[in-house]
Scaffold this active site. Structure first.
Site, PDB file in Angstrom:
ATOM      1  N   GLY A  10       0.856  -1.198   0.000  1.00 35.77           N
ATOM      2  CA  GLY A  10       0.000   0.000   0.000  1.00 35.77           C
ATOM      3  C   GLY A  10       0.880   1.231   0.000  1.00 35.77           C
ATOM      4  O   GLY A  10       1.546   1.528   0.999  1.00 35.77           O
ATOM      5  N   SER A 130      -0.427   6.976  14.209  1.00 36.82           N
ATOM      6  CA  SER A 130      -0.970   8.331  14.129  1.00 36.82           C
ATOM      7  C   SER A 130       0.129   9.341  13.818  1.00 36.82           C
ATOM      8  O   SER A 130       1.259   9.178  14.246  1.00 36.82           O
ATOM      9  CB  SER A 130      -1.654   8.734  15.432  1.00 36.82           C
ATOM     10  OG  SER A 130      -2.066  10.094  15.328  1.00 36.82           O
ATOM     11  N   LYS A 184      -5.841   3.177  19.300  1.00 39.29           N
ATOM     12  CA  LYS A 184      -5.813   4.148  18.185  1.00 39.29           C
ATOM     13  C   LYS A 184      -7.208   4.731  17.954  1.00 39.29           C
ATOM     14  O   LYS A 184      -7.358   5.925  17.668  1.00 39.29           O
ATOM     15  CB  LYS A 184      -5.297   3.475  16.905  1.00 39.29           C
ATOM     16  CG  LYS A 184      -5.405   4.351  15.646  1.00 39.29           C
ATOM     17  CD  LYS A 184      -4.441   5.527  15.668  1.00 39.29           C
ATOM     18  CE  LYS A 184      -4.807   6.731  14.846  1.00 39.29           C
ATOM     19  NZ  LYS A 184      -4.851   6.650  13.431  1.00 39.29           N
ATOM     20  N   HIS A 187      -7.773   7.219  20.591  1.00 41.15           N
ATOM     21  CA  HIS A 187      -6.940   8.383  20.253  1.00 41.15           C
ATOM     22  C   HIS A 187      -7.712   9.278  19.279  1.00 41.15           C
ATOM     23  O   HIS A 187      -7.798  10.492  19.452  1.00 41.15           O
ATOM     24  CB  HIS A 187      -5.618   7.919  19.615  1.00 41.15           C
ATOM     25  CG  HIS A 187      -4.861   9.011  18.922  1.00 41.15           C
ATOM     26  ND1 HIS A 187      -5.227   9.500  17.677  1.00 41.15           N
ATOM     27  CD2 HIS A 187      -3.779   9.731  19.294  1.00 41.15           C
ATOM     28  CE1 HIS A 187      -4.405  10.476  17.331  1.00 41.15           C
ATOM     29  NE2 HIS A 187      -3.509  10.628  18.285  1.00 41.15           N
ATOM     30  N   ASN A 188      -8.275   8.664  18.264  1.00 42.88           N
ATOM     31  CA  ASN A 188      -9.000   9.451  17.262  1.00 42.88           C
ATOM     32  C   ASN A 188     -10.275  10.057  17.835  1.00 42.88           C
ATOM     33  O   ASN A 188     -10.651  11.167  17.477  1.00 42.88           O
ATOM     34  CB  ASN A 188      -9.331   8.589  16.038  1.00 42.88           C
ATOM     35  CG  ASN A 188      -8.108   8.353  15.171  1.00 42.88           C
ATOM     36  OD1 ASN A 188      -6.982   8.476  15.634  1.00 42.88           O
ATOM     37  ND2 ASN A 188      -8.317   8.001  13.920  1.00 42.88           N
ATOM     38  N   GLU A 191      -9.247  12.964  19.580  1.00 42.99           N
ATOM     39  CA  GLU A 191      -8.875  13.950  18.544  1.00 42.99           C
ATOM     40  C   GLU A 191     -10.130  14.671  18.019  1.00 42.99           C
ATOM     41  O   GLU A 191     -10.124  15.890  17.844  1.00 42.99           O
ATOM     42  CB  GLU A 191      -8.161  13.196  17.417  1.00 42.99           C
ATOM     43  CG  GLU A 191      -7.729  14.013  16.232  1.00 42.99           C
ATOM     44  CD  GLU A 191      -7.129  13.109  15.129  1.00 42.99           C
ATOM     45  OE1 GLU A 191      -6.252  12.275  15.435  1.00 42.99           O
ATOM     46  OE2 GLU A 191      -7.569  13.224  13.971  1.00 42.99           O
ATOM     47  N   ARG A 289     -20.078  16.774  13.759  1.00 48.56           N
ATOM     48  CA  ARG A 289     -19.639  16.555  12.369  1.00 48.56           C
ATOM     49  C   ARG A 289     -20.826  16.138  11.505  1.00 48.56           C
ATOM     50  O   ARG A 289     -20.961  16.569  10.363  1.00 48.56           O
ATOM     51  CB  ARG A 289     -18.550  15.483  12.308  1.00 48.56           C
ATOM     52  CG  ARG A 289     -17.216  15.990  12.784  1.00 48.56           C
ATOM     53  CD  ARG A 289     -16.067  15.171  12.227  1.00 48.56           C
ATOM     54  NE  ARG A 289     -14.846  15.482  12.945  1.00 48.56           N
ATOM     55  CZ  ARG A 289     -13.642  15.009  12.622  1.00 48.56           C
ATOM     56  NH1 ARG A 289     -13.504  14.195  11.585  1.00 48.56           N
ATOM     57  NH2 ARG A 289     -12.593  15.330  13.315  1.00 48.56           N
TER      58      ARG A 289
END
Ligand code: NDP
Length: 470
Positions: A10, A130, A184, A187-188, A191, A289
């Protein structure tokens, strides 16, 4: 000849930069991408690192180019593409080879992939990364989940490519199977909350204090030398300073106010709800959002209702000082929630997540990196078992110093019709959490009234039903 020590599949934004980072750190890396033209473009742009890059047109060549036992990082679009890549790789690989999924996988998919690969001789690692493009190239924060023995084998390369905080690598093994991807995800989620609260403060400055972009940039720059010092505050100041070449306007003023999202915020909320651990600031950020994307409906509603009349404004500097403290208080609530969700997941999935280590590896490389995370790491080091960050001595003092500002900002925003859902929910969370006698006694009475669910008495006298209906 198999001379590569590791492979990357990738070569999109993240994979290409990760591969260059690996080569930059002295490792020979084999690379492969589904679309061959991308592999060719990558090879052509590798410059002086070309000697340590083997670009492969087929998966067979790719696997053959790596010395066994092979660590292979998959950095493709999350979801089905990862399953397709694993399925294609599996027959080509040998016992003890390690497949590392470094994309933003849902940790439940990671757990499934672990069990699918069990007994195949292959080892699987679910790894959260990240730091965006820049982090991938020069040092991301790396959150690893999987067998500890597999981590030990890839630890040298992963710590080498990771960000360093005062020389300490921001890469760590956090627990078995889905632990890395879960961390993770949270974490997001954090964020999302961080970004939303910054956007809310920007909204108050723009639409209530009537500040222009350069003045707001100056405020954010000043904040980045104080307790809010962080990457997100820094880039906010930078963004607000940039002008659009075509119109000459501040570029923020011509960007459509509809935020994208790919899933990690939503997953944080879903998992927190499943475990019964509130993450209200993250929820508010995800919802904001979604509301931002409803542009037509919002225009229609504004036409119908207009905007609330603005009350008299306070002195600008005084209001800005309150906004700084309000943002800090909101941030404390959001991080307290995120860490509480991780503590619950650790218990539920038997991961034994090291909270102090998580805070430490978030101090550099990742999007939420900040001075604040150093303080969280210290707080957890002193009290690893604390059930909520707000109860640590350092953070309770910080809340005491800032919650009056948050309260004033929430009240003022409500009176002026300024939407600050994440800051508002942070205050609601804190006020609910700090109150020993809440109002759920009434809810229990209602539940018993209509559903005979029973309730407990405060005198500890067992389960009861009320004498409803006479
Ligand atoms: P890009 O969109 O830049 O690249 C996507 C890559 O996935 C390309 O190499 C593409 O190959 C490949 N791909 C897509 N579908 C398939 C498929 N069915 N089979 C094989 N390969 C496929 O993505 P990013 O590099 O931004 O993201 C990669 C992963 O990293 C994602 O999980 C993302 O969520 C995560 N991530 C991204 C961050 C960021 O800031 N961008 C930060 C942290 C994690 P092709 O060229 O053939 O289309």
């Amino acid at each position: 000849m198999a001379e590569a020590e590791i492979g990357v599949i990738g070569l999109g934004v993240m994979g290409a930069n990760l591969a260059l980072n690996i080569a930059d750190n002295g490792y020979h890396v084999a690379v492969y991408n589904r679309t061959v033209s991308r592999t060719e473009a990558f090879a052509a742009s590798a410059g002086e690192l070309s000697d340590r890059v083997t670009a492969c047109a087929t998966l067979e060549q790719f696997v053959a180019a790596i010395r066994p036992p092979r660590p292979v990082i998959i950095m493709v679009k999350a979801g089905e593409p990862v399953d397709q890549q694993i399925a294609a790789l599996k027959p080509l690989m040998q016992a003890n080879d390690i497949i590392i999924d470094a994309g933003n996988a849902n940790f439940r998919d990671t757990m499934r992939r672990f069990s699918d690969l069990e007994g195949s001789g292959l080892t699987f690692i679910g790894m959260g990364v990240s730091g965006g493009e820049e982090g991938a190239r020069h040092g991301p924060s790396i959150m690893v989940g999987g067998a500890e023995e597999a981590w030990r084998r890839v630890e040298p390369v992963l710590t080498a490519i990771s960000a360093k905080y005062q020389g300490e690598p921001c890469a760590a093994w956090l627990g078995e199977n889905g632990a890395g991807h879960f961390v993770k995800t949270i974490h997001n989620g954090i964020e999302y909350a961080d970004m939303q609260m910054i956007a809310e403060v920007y909204g108050v400055m723009r639409d209530h204090l009537m500040m222009d972009a350069p003045s707001m940039a100056a405020v954010f720059s000043a904040w980045s030398t104080g307790p809010l010092d962080s990457y997100l505050i820094d880039i906010t100041a930078e963004v607000l300073r940039v002008h659009d070449a075509a119109t000459g306007l501040p570029i923020v003023d011509i960007i459509v106010d509809a935020a994208g999202q790919k899933g990690t915020g939503r997953w944080s909320v879903i998992e927190s709800q499943m475990m019964g651990v509130p993450a209200t600031a993250i929820e508010a950020a995800v919802a904001a959002r979604s509301l931002s994307a409803m542009r037509d409906q919002r225009s229609r509603a504004e036409k119908r209702f207009g905007l609330p009349r603005q009350q008299e404004r306070r002195d600008g500097q005084e209001a800005v000082n309150d906004l700084e403290n309000a943002l800090l208080a909101g941030k404390i609530a959001a991080y307290a929630q995120g860490f509480a969700v991780m503590a619950a997941a650790s218990e539920e999935f038997g991961w034994n997540l090291p909270m102090q280590t998580i805070a430490r590896i978030w101090r550099a490389g990742c999007i939420i990196r900040s001075r604040f995370l150093g303080e969280i790491a210290t707080a957890f080091a002193k009290d690893p078992e604390v059930p909520n960050l707000t109860l640590t001595p350092a953070f309770s003092t910080m809340i005491e110093q800032t919650d009056a500002s948050l309260r004033r900002i929430v009240a003022e925003a409500a009176l002026n019709g300024m939407p600050i859902p994440a800051l508002g929910s942070a205050l609601g969370y804190f006020d609910t959490y700090r109150r020993a006698r809440g109002t759920a006694n009434l809810i229990q009475a209602q539940r018993d009234f209509f559903g005979a669910h029973g309730f407990e008495r405060i005198d500890g006298n067992g389960a009861h039903h009320g004498p409803w209906g006479g």
